[in-house]
Design a protein around this motif. Structure first.
Motif, PDB file in Angstrom:
ATOM      1  N   VAL A   1       0.859  -1.183   0.000  1.00  0.00           N
ATOM      2  CA  VAL A   1       0.000   0.000   0.000  1.00  0.00           C
ATOM      3  C   VAL A   1       0.897   1.236   0.000  1.00  0.00           C
ATOM      4  O   VAL A   1       1.877   1.307   0.739  1.00  0.00           O
ATOM      5  CB  VAL A   1      -0.913   0.026   1.249  1.00  0.00           C
ATOM      6  CG1 VAL A   1      -1.827   1.264   1.189  1.00  0.00           C
ATOM      7  CG2 VAL A   1      -1.741  -1.248   1.336  1.00  0.00           C
ATOM      8  N   ARG A   2       0.518   2.173  -0.836  1.00  0.00           N
ATOM      9  CA  ARG A   2       1.291   3.404  -0.947  1.00  0.00           C
ATOM     10  C   ARG A   2       0.289   4.542  -0.791  1.00  0.00           C
ATOM     11  O   ARG A   2      -0.815   4.491  -1.319  1.00  0.00           O
ATOM     12  CB  ARG A   2       1.908   3.409  -2.343  1.00  0.00           C
ATOM     13  CG  ARG A   2       2.663   4.618  -2.758  1.00  0.00           C
ATOM     14  CD  ARG A   2       3.448   4.238  -4.017  1.00  0.00           C
ATOM     15  NE  ARG A   2       4.131   5.424  -4.520  1.00  0.00           N
ATOM     16  CZ  ARG A   2       3.702   6.141  -5.551  1.00  0.00           C
ATOM     17  NH1 ARG A   2       2.627   5.772  -6.217  1.00  0.00           N
ATOM     18  NH2 ARG A   2       4.379   7.215  -5.926  1.00  0.00           N
ATOM     19  N   VAL A   3       0.612   5.576   0.001  1.00  0.00           N
ATOM     20  CA  VAL A   3      -0.319   6.690   0.190  1.00  0.00           C
ATOM     21  C   VAL A   3       0.294   7.942  -0.444  1.00  0.00           C
ATOM     22  O   VAL A   3       1.472   8.239  -0.231  1.00  0.00           O
ATOM     23  CB  VAL A   3      -0.590   6.947   1.690  1.00  0.00           C
ATOM     24  CG1 VAL A   3      -1.575   8.131   1.856  1.00  0.00           C
ATOM     25  CG2 VAL A   3      -1.159   5.695   2.338  1.00  0.00           C
ATOM     26  N   GLN A   4      -0.515   8.636  -1.210  1.00  0.00           N
ATOM     27  CA  GLN A   4       0.013   9.847  -1.838  1.00  0.00           C
ATOM     28  C   GLN A   4      -1.088  10.894  -1.988  1.00  0.00           C
ATOM     29  O   GLN A   4      -2.285  10.585  -1.928  1.00  0.00           O
ATOM     30  CB  GLN A   4       0.623   9.516  -3.189  1.00  0.00           C
ATOM     31  CG  GLN A   4      -0.403   8.931  -4.142  1.00  0.00           C
ATOM     32  CD  GLN A   4       0.121   8.881  -5.565  1.00  0.00           C
ATOM     33  OE1 GLN A   4       1.316   8.997  -5.805  1.00  0.00           O
ATOM     34  NE2 GLN A   4      -0.792   8.739  -6.517  1.00  0.00           N
ATOM     35  N   VAL A   5      -0.638  12.102  -2.160  1.00  0.00           N
ATOM     36  CA  VAL A   5      -1.577  13.176  -2.429  1.00  0.00           C
ATOM     37  C   VAL A   5      -0.981  14.049  -3.526  1.00  0.00           C
ATOM     38  O   VAL A   5       0.177  14.465  -3.413  1.00  0.00           O
ATOM     39  CB  VAL A   5      -1.916  13.989  -1.151  1.00  0.00           C
ATOM     40  CG1 VAL A   5      -0.686  14.639  -0.532  1.00  0.00           C
ATOM     41  CG2 VAL A   5      -3.001  15.009  -1.434  1.00  0.00           C
ATOM     42  N   ASP A   6      -1.729  14.201  -4.582  1.00  0.00           N
ATOM     43  CA  ASP A   6      -1.290  14.995  -5.740  1.00  0.00           C
ATOM     44  C   ASP A   6       0.113  14.583  -6.208  1.00  0.00           C
ATOM     45  O   ASP A   6       0.970  15.431  -6.442  1.00  0.00           O
ATOM     46  CB  ASP A   6      -1.283  16.509  -5.402  1.00  0.00           C
ATOM     47  CG  ASP A   6      -2.671  16.969  -4.983  1.00  0.00           C
ATOM     48  OD1 ASP A   6      -3.659  16.347  -5.443  1.00  0.00           O
ATOM     49  OD2 ASP A   6      -2.772  17.901  -4.157  1.00  0.00           O
TER      50      ASP A   6
END
Ligand SMILES: [Zn+2]
Length: 337
Positions: free
Chosen positions: A28-33
């Motif tokens: 799982v990888r979390v990113q924003v923009d």
């Protein structure tokens, strides 16, 4: 790849940041923009909160950050995939290992209990029992023998008296608490040439054994062996061991009625025969020490054993004696090396 919408908390502040989590290849990888908040992290390392209705789920990362999402179904799908991926094989393997280990430990424990635990316990118990318990057993055993197997001796009375005088020094040197005494009985065709020791110290010689002997030293050797059984409390130990073994069988099988079945009875019998042989070796060692103390050659005991074994035309006569004793050849080896 699955993308989940939700919010990210960095774990340091209470700030909520709208973000997206991407599930790919079990990570799982979390990113924003396009900016990475959590690098791809294996699902195994992420703590996923349990599903409670449709309340949002939390994925907690090792970094301390967490991702909140309302997409419960996507989370469940990911978890299910992980379970499958980690594999039935892995879980079965780790469980199989535990099962096998448990099996080995159990077998070792039961075997050790049978091999050493039961005899050791029986020895301690037999030695702790007061002598009068043995005496009670004896009266009953002797009268049963006299009713079913033995008859009054037909040996000449002078010969009986002479033998008792020959035996006296060997009886007198043993602790009087054992109450040793020698009786003669005619065995007819029941047990033939034989000698037996009852738990309380009564040693029975059959007329047939006395007649088979060519020298007093041979009978002294047999007497010393039988005294070894009395002093070693083998009768009581045998009784206790047989009871303990039966009890153990009930524990293992979990059923009293099956203990008498052939499947259980045979191993029980073999184990008891094993016990018996150990007693015989112990009695032989005692005899060897006694004979050495009195300067009597152990070859005399070997000689009468050999004659017992050689009397082959009527197996019924001596097979009883031999079957409860180690093979004659084996005994001869240590009696007359
Ligand atoms: Zn014996």
């Amino acid at each position: 790849m699955t993308t989940l919408a939700g919010n990210y908390f960095d774990g340091a502040s209470s700030r909520r940041r709208p973000a997206e989590a991407q599930l790919a290849g079990g990570a799982v990888r979390v990113q924003v923009d396009g900016r990475e908040l959590e690098p791809p992290t294996p699902l195994e390392l992420i703590e996923v909160s349990s599903r409670i209705g449709n309340t949002p789920r939390f994925l907690r990362f090792p970094s301390g950050g967490s991702f909140e999402t309302a997409d419960n179904d996507a989370v469940d799908r990911a978890l299910a995939a992980r379970r499958l991926g980690r594999g039935l094989a892995h879980r079965l393997e780790s469980r199989l290992r535990v099962v096998l280990l448990g099996l080995v430990v159990t077998i070792a424990f039961v075997w050790g209990t049978i091999q050493w635990g039961v005899p050791a316990l029986a020895k301690v118990a037999a030695e702790a029992l007061p002598p009068h318990v043995n005496q009670h057993m004896d009266g009953a055993v002797l009268s049963a023998l006299d009713r079913q197997l033995l008859h009054p001796s037909t040996l000449d009375e002078d010969e009986q008296a002479r033998l008792l005088t020959v035996f006296a020094p060997f009886l007198d040197e043993v602790d009087p608490a054992y109450r040793l005494r020698v009786l003669f009985r005619d065995a007819g065709h029941s047990i033939g040439p034989n000698a037996l020791a009852l738990p309380s110290g009564t040693v029975i010689f059959t007329d047939q054994l006395v007649e088979l002997a060519e020298r007093d030293e041979e009978l002294i050797g047999v007497l010393a062996h039988e005294i070894g059984h009395v002093v070693g409390r083998h009768g009581m130990r045998q009784t206790l061991q047989a009871s303990a073994l039966g009890l153990l069988a009930v524990l293992v099988v979990g059923d009293v009625s099956s203990v008498s079945s052939a499947v259980i009875a045979l191993p029980l019998l073999l184990t008891e025969l094993g016990y018996t042989r150990n007693f015989e070796r112990e009695a032989d060692r005692y005899a060897l020490a006694t004979l050495a103390r009195h300067d009597i050659d152990a070859a005399h005991l070997a000689a009468i054993l050999q004659r017992l074994g050689g009397e082959g035309e009527e197996p019924g006569e001596w097979s009883g004696y031999l079957s409860t004793h180690p093979p004659t050849a084996e005994r001869l080896q240590y009696l007359a090396p």
